[in-house]
Design an enzyme around this catalytic site. Structure first.
Site, PDB file in Angstrom:
ATOM      1  N   GLY A   1       0.900  -1.127  -0.011  1.00  0.00           N
ATOM      2  CA  GLY A   1       0.084   0.232   0.060  1.00  0.00           C
ATOM      3  C   GLY A   1       0.797   1.226   0.082  1.00  0.00           C
TER       4      GLY A   1
ATOM      5  CB  VAL B   1       4.437   5.093  13.673  1.00  0.00           C
ATOM      6  CG1 VAL B   1       3.364   6.039  14.100  1.00  0.00           C
ATOM      7  CG2 VAL B   1       5.063   5.749  12.457  1.00  0.00           C
TER       8      VAL B   1
ATOM      9  CD  GLU C   1       1.226 -20.418  -1.367  1.00  0.00           C
ATOM     10  OE1 GLU C   1       0.909 -20.014  -2.555  1.00  0.00           O
ATOM     11  OE2 GLU C   1       1.715 -19.460  -0.502  1.00  0.00           O
TER      12      GLU C   1
END
Length: 475
Positions: free
Chosen positions: A9, A73, A168
């Site tokens: 993102g 943060v 997987e």
């Protein structure tokens, strides 16, 4: 502008703003961008960590409007528009006009965080390297023992979670045991290893549809994976895992366990929601407006795994890479529209490009709209898609070479593992933050030096007040 997180993102939002008149500060807890869907291949010795985690500074070296800073943060003051950051041994703050929060997701143990010591998750490079050390180390230690029960405990691998990551990983451990390692040990037969896939729900890859789900389970069982569905994990310790199914509770003796069963938003999401008076869901994701902004704060975008936003079907968008990528581009587009004086607030529309998962070499499943593929053709699609999204030409070339070694041949290019990789998580947890300890030790040493170098007080008369005791560290 401040961007928190260099995942899909954050990174795609920054790239979309390359030519925009903005000064961007990117804050990330690591110095690399992680291609998380291939972490399981690092854990099983197919790829190196560098091939799926290129340095952020290298990725963005040609983008002059970005300042990359290392740190986590810790808080966001939305009234003063200030981000508080905890870096390695240093705390600092960064002001913003526009904020993008895309800090990804963390592993969820559904309230049982103590399981993490014995069943690592699969969310970071540290996780993958620890699992690599544990997986390959298990075969090495098993080769040293003579007691059959002890050997079997070391050769039993339990993967919790039958989603794409768990499926997987279980398939690749089975490939290791049955294709790569046989003939390399004198005292054990790796083919006798048990690989157990456990999930509380009733299907493997349940989001892929019944047909692909059933096919994936058959392929796993063909590889030798024991699939235990409708089975809940109720306890984990160093020697095994306790599960509950239709037959009651019982323990599976196993040294190596992997947790791939759930995800949650990082604590920062709840802090941000509380500061803005927004709501969060059970996983800690923030309910956002249709344009992915924080309610009441159009200058703050919350993206990817941190946001709860309903799709066209009314269900929350899934925490997958494509949602993060597309929401990052959408946020960048909104910012550019705002800068050019155009109307903003357009809703984010997610285009589902489908889901992919590998089962073993040359075998995968793909659900792309109404098209459902399995087997070799799905595996070719999987290779093409993952190569397309791998960052950097060099990484694509080396990934293809390592896939050729592992899938066409029998080798694994990355089998090096160290004790530090296997035990560092627990050591750091017991020892504490190294930077904080060093800072505290430095303060103590400085206090002692001041006391040692202080001029000796002149002798006082016998009736004088006794000399004061040395200052404590706190004083």
């Amino acid at each position: 502008m401040v961007v928190v997180g260099a995942g899909f993102g954050g990174l795609f939002a920054i790239k979309a703003l390359r030519k925009a008149p903005v000064d961007i500060t990117l804050i990330n807890g690591t110095a690399y961008h992680l291609f998380q869907p291939l972490l399981y291949q690092v854990a099983t010795g197919i790829l190196s960590e560098g091939e799926i985690a290129p340095p952020i500074r290298e990725v963005l070296k040609n983008q002059d409007n970005v300042d990359v800073r290392l740190g986590w943060v810790s808080d966001i003051d939305i009234e003063k528009k200030v981000v508080a950051v905890s870096g390695p041994g240093i705390d600092y703050t960064v002001e913003y006009d526009t904020l993008i929060v895309a800090a990804g997701a963390s592993q969820s143990y559904f309230g049982n965080d103590q399981f993490a010591d014995h069943a690592p998750g699969m969310k970071s490079i540290d996780d993958a390297l620890e699992l690599r050390a544990r997986i390959f180390g298990a075969f090495e230690v098993a080769d040293l023992h003579t007691d059959p029960e002890t050997i079997q405990r070391w050769l039993t691998f339990v993967v919790v979670g039958a989603g794409p990551t768990g499926t997987e990983l279980a398939g690749q451990i089975a490939e290791l045991a049955h294709r790569t390692l046989p003939g390399q040990y004198k005292h054990i037969d790796p083919r006798k290893a048990r690989i157990i896939l456990v999930d509380a729900i009733g299907a493997v890859l349940n989001t892929f549809g019944d047909h692909l789900s059933a096919g994936a389970q058959r392929q796993l069982e063909k590889l030798g994976v024991e699939v235990k569905l409708n089975t809940k994990v109720v306890g984990v310790d160093s020697t095994g895992i306790e599960v509950e199914d239709a037959n009651g509770r019982h323990t599976i003796p196993s040294i190596t366990k992997v947790w791939a069963a759930g995800v949650a938003a990082p604590p920062l999401a709840r802090k941000l929601a509380e500061a803005a008076g927004a709501k969060t869901d059970r996983a800690g994701r923030v309910f956002v407006e249709k344009d992915t902004t924080l309610p009441g704060h159009p200058e703050i975008f919350v993206l990817g795994d941190m946001m709860n936003l309903a799709g066209e079907d009314g269900k929350p968008l899934p925490g997958v890479a494509q949602v993060a990528i597309q929401s990052g581009r959408h946020a960048a587009d909104q910012i550019k529209r705002r800068l050019s004086g155009k109307e903003t607030g357009q809703p984010f529309k997610y285009f589902d490009k489908g889901s992919l998962a590998t089962i073993s070499r040359f075998s995968a499943v793909a659900s792309i709209g109404k098209v459902h593929l399995s087997g070799f053709l799905a595996w070719v699609v999987w290779v093409a898609v993952h190569l397309f999204y791998l960052v950097g030409f060099k990484n694509r070339v080396t990934a293809v070479l390592h896939w050729a070694v592992s899938f066409i041949g029998r080798g694994r290019s990355e089998r090096v593992a160290t004790q530090q990789q296997a035990f560092a998580r627990r050591a750091i947890r017991a020892y504490g933050d190294p930077f904080e300890r060093e800072r505290a030790e430095a303060v103590t040493a400085h206090k002692k030096e001041l006391l040692d170098n202080a001029a000796p007080a002149e002798k006082q008369p016998a009736t004088a007040t006794p000399e004061r005791e040395p200052l404590s560290v706190r004083e």
